[in-house]
Design a protein around this motif. Structure first.
Motif, mmCIF file in Angstrom:
data_model
loop_
_atom_site.group_PDB
_atom_site.id
_atom_site.type_symbol
_atom_site.label_atom_id
_atom_site.label_comp_id
_atom_site.label_asym_id
_atom_site.label_seq_id
_atom_site.Cartn_x
_atom_site.Cartn_y
_atom_site.Cartn_z
ATOM 1 N N THR A 55 0.100 9.256 -14.610
ATOM 2 C CA THR A 55 1.102 8.283 -15.043
ATOM 3 C C THR A 55 1.043 6.964 -14.282
ATOM 4 O O THR A 55 1.715 6.009 -14.664
ATOM 5 N N LEU A 56 0.260 6.905 -13.223
ATOM 6 C CA LEU A 56 0.087 5.662 -12.465
ATOM 7 C C LEU A 56 -1.387 5.415 -12.204
ATOM 8 O O LEU A 56 -2.172 6.349 -12.076
ATOM 9 N N LEU A 57 -1.730 4.139 -12.123
ATOM 10 C CA LEU A 57 -3.061 3.709 -11.726
ATOM 11 C C LEU A 57 -2.857 2.722 -10.588
ATOM 12 O O LEU A 57 -2.061 1.788 -10.709
ATOM 13 N N SER A 69 -4.491 -0.083 -7.870
ATOM 14 C CA SER A 69 -5.643 -0.960 -7.663
ATOM 15 C C SER A 69 -5.517 -1.626 -6.305
ATOM 16 O O SER A 69 -4.434 -2.035 -5.890
ATOM 17 N N GLY A 70 -6.641 -1.713 -5.597
ATOM 18 C CA GLY A 70 -6.709 -2.397 -4.304
ATOM 19 C C GLY A 70 -7.424 -3.718 -4.487
ATOM 20 O O GLY A 70 -8.401 -3.805 -5.234
ATOM 21 N N HIS A 71 -6.930 -4.757 -3.793
ATOM 22 C CA HIS A 71 -7.422 -6.121 -4.015
ATOM 23 C C HIS A 71 -7.925 -6.763 -2.725
ATOM 24 O O HIS A 71 -7.528 -6.375 -1.627
ATOM 25 N N ASP A 72 -8.753 -7.796 -2.907
ATOM 26 C CA ASP A 72 -9.372 -8.409 -1.733
ATOM 27 C C ASP A 72 -8.418 -9.280 -0.928
ATOM 28 O O ASP A 72 -8.721 -9.641 0.200
ATOM 29 N N GLU A 73 -7.234 -9.608 -1.468
ATOM 30 C CA GLU A 73 -6.279 -10.383 -0.683
ATOM 31 C C GLU A 73 -5.331 -9.471 0.096
ATOM 32 O O GLU A 73 -4.358 -9.924 0.679
ATOM 33 N N GLY A 74 -5.633 -8.151 0.111
ATOM 34 C CA GLY A 74 -4.869 -7.215 0.926
ATOM 35 C C GLY A 74 -3.701 -6.552 0.230
ATOM 36 O O GLY A 74 -2.866 -5.948 0.893
ATOM 37 N N THR A 75 -3.626 -6.631 -1.088
ATOM 38 C CA THR A 75 -2.517 -5.996 -1.804
ATOM 39 C C THR A 75 -2.978 -4.752 -2.548
ATOM 40 O O THR A 75 -4.163 -4.573 -2.831
ATOM 41 N N VAL A 76 -1.991 -3.931 -2.859
ATOM 42 C CA VAL A 76 -2.175 -2.771 -3.723
ATOM 43 C C VAL A 76 -1.185 -2.951 -4.865
ATOM 44 O O VAL A 76 -0.027 -3.333 -4.643
ATOM 45 N N ARG A 77 -1.636 -2.709 -6.074
ATOM 46 C CA ARG A 77 -0.764 -2.821 -7.238
ATOM 47 C C ARG A 77 -0.752 -1.488 -7.988
ATOM 48 O O ARG A 77 -1.761 -0.781 -8.014
ATOM 49 N N LEU A 78 0.389 -1.193 -8.598
ATOM 50 C CA LEU A 78 0.525 0.003 -9.427
ATOM 51 C C LEU A 78 0.661 -0.420 -10.883
ATOM 52 O O LEU A 78 1.299 -1.438 -11.184
ATOM 53 N N THR A 81 0.825 1.726 -20.882
ATOM 54 C CA THR A 81 1.234 0.425 -21.418
ATOM 55 C C THR A 81 0.380 -0.730 -20.908
ATOM 56 O O THR A 81 0.418 -1.817 -21.472
ATOM 57 N N GLY A 82 -0.348 -0.505 -19.805
ATOM 58 C CA GLY A 82 -1.121 -1.586 -19.194
ATOM 59 C C GLY A 82 -0.268 -2.556 -18.403
ATOM 60 O O GLY A 82 -0.751 -3.595 -17.962
ATOM 61 N N GLN A 83 0.996 -2.216 -18.180
ATOM 62 C CA GLN A 83 1.910 -3.113 -17.481
ATOM 63 C C GLN A 83 2.030 -2.743 -16.004
ATOM 64 O O GLN A 83 1.919 -1.572 -15.634
ATOM 65 N N PRO A 84 2.301 -3.752 -15.154
ATOM 66 C CA PRO A 84 2.506 -3.463 -13.730
ATOM 67 C C PRO A 84 3.777 -2.642 -13.522
ATOM 68 O O PRO A 84 4.730 -2.733 -14.299
ATOM 69 N N VAL A 85 3.762 -1.848 -12.464
ATOM 70 C CA VAL A 85 4.914 -1.048 -12.056
ATOM 71 C C VAL A 85 5.344 -1.550 -10.689
ATOM 72 O O VAL A 85 4.573 -1.477 -9.728
ATOM 73 N N GLY A 86 6.529 -2.089 -10.592
ATOM 74 C CA GLY A 86 7.020 -2.587 -9.309
ATOM 75 C C GLY A 86 6.319 -3.864 -8.880
ATOM 76 O O GLY A 86 5.629 -4.521 -9.669
ATOM 77 N N ILE A 87 6.482 -4.187 -7.614
ATOM 78 C CA ILE A 87 5.891 -5.394 -7.047
ATOM 79 C C ILE A 87 4.632 -5.023 -6.269
ATOM 80 O O ILE A 87 4.465 -3.866 -5.875
ATOM 81 N N ASP A 112 0.765 15.630 -4.975
ATOM 82 C CA ASP A 112 2.062 15.695 -5.657
ATOM 83 C C ASP A 112 2.493 14.352 -6.236
ATOM 84 O O ASP A 112 3.630 14.206 -6.682
ATOM 85 N N ASP A 113 1.619 13.357 -6.230
ATOM 86 C CA ASP A 113 1.885 12.030 -6.796
ATOM 87 C C ASP A 113 2.883 11.202 -5.990
ATOM 88 O O ASP A 113 3.213 10.095 -6.389
ATOM 89 N N ALA A 114 3.401 11.700 -4.904
ATOM 90 C CA ALA A 114 4.496 11.036 -4.203
ATOM 91 C C ALA A 114 4.032 9.954 -3.238
ATOM 92 O O ALA A 114 4.753 8.994 -2.992
ATOM 93 N N VAL A 115 2.851 10.106 -2.673
ATOM 94 C CA VAL A 115 2.375 9.176 -1.644
ATOM 95 C C VAL A 115 1.053 8.564 -2.085
ATOM 96 O O VAL A 115 0.184 9.246 -2.633
#
Length: 154
Positions: free
Chosen positions: A86-88, A90-99, A104-110, A127-130
């Motif tokens: 249910t989540l994907l 992604s790790g980025h080169d500017e030091g962020t992680v996005r969910l 839907t292809g939409q971001p989850v949270g910030i 368990d998908d929690a961490v």
């Protein structure tokens, strides 16, 4: 199936038993593909790379699924599906992680911030929690991946 990402801007599916390619290369980007990740049920493949886009593919047909995930301004260097799919992340080169919500292809949270360099790896707990992320800054960070779950549910 096995998936590979390549500097020529493609990803490929392979028959792991024979070593033979399956279908045509998956192309829809400019620049190298840095990462490829299968969904837990094997139906989807997520790819991303230098051009900052992430795309979902039907692993059976090799066809794109929906539009690319919201285009990022920075390279995508790592991706992982949660075990329940249910989540994907992604790790980025500017030091962020996005969910992302792969349905839907939409971001989850910030965006999750804290690394000071490229995020090279992301992985979910069983368990998908961490969600764990590892970066160029020689740190591993742990994130609550499903904030709606109570500690008693973990």
């Amino acid at each position: 199936l096995l998936a590979t990402a390549a500097v020529d801007g493609t990803a490929r599916l392979w028959n792991a038993a024979t070593g033979q390619p399956v279908g045509n290369p998956l192309t829809r980007r400019t620049g190298p593909v840095h990462t490829a990740a299968f969904s837990p049920n094997g139906a989807l493949l997520a790819t991303a790379g230098m051009d900052g886009t992430a795309r979902l593919w039907n692993a059976g047909s090799g066809q794109p699924v929906g539009n690319p995930l919201a285009r990022q301004t920075n390279q995508v260097s790592a991706m992982a599906f949660s075990p329940n799919g249910t989540l994907l992340a992604s790790g980025h080169d500017e030091g962020t992680v996005r969910l992302w919500d792969p349905a839907t292809g939409q971001p989850v949270g910030i965006p999750l911030t804290g690394h000071t360099g490229t995020v090279f790896a992301v992985a979910f707990s069983p368990d998908d929690a961490v969600l764990a992320s590892a970066g160029q800054d020689s740190t591993v960070r742990l994130w609550v991946a499903l904030p709606s779950r109570s500690p008693a549910d973990r």
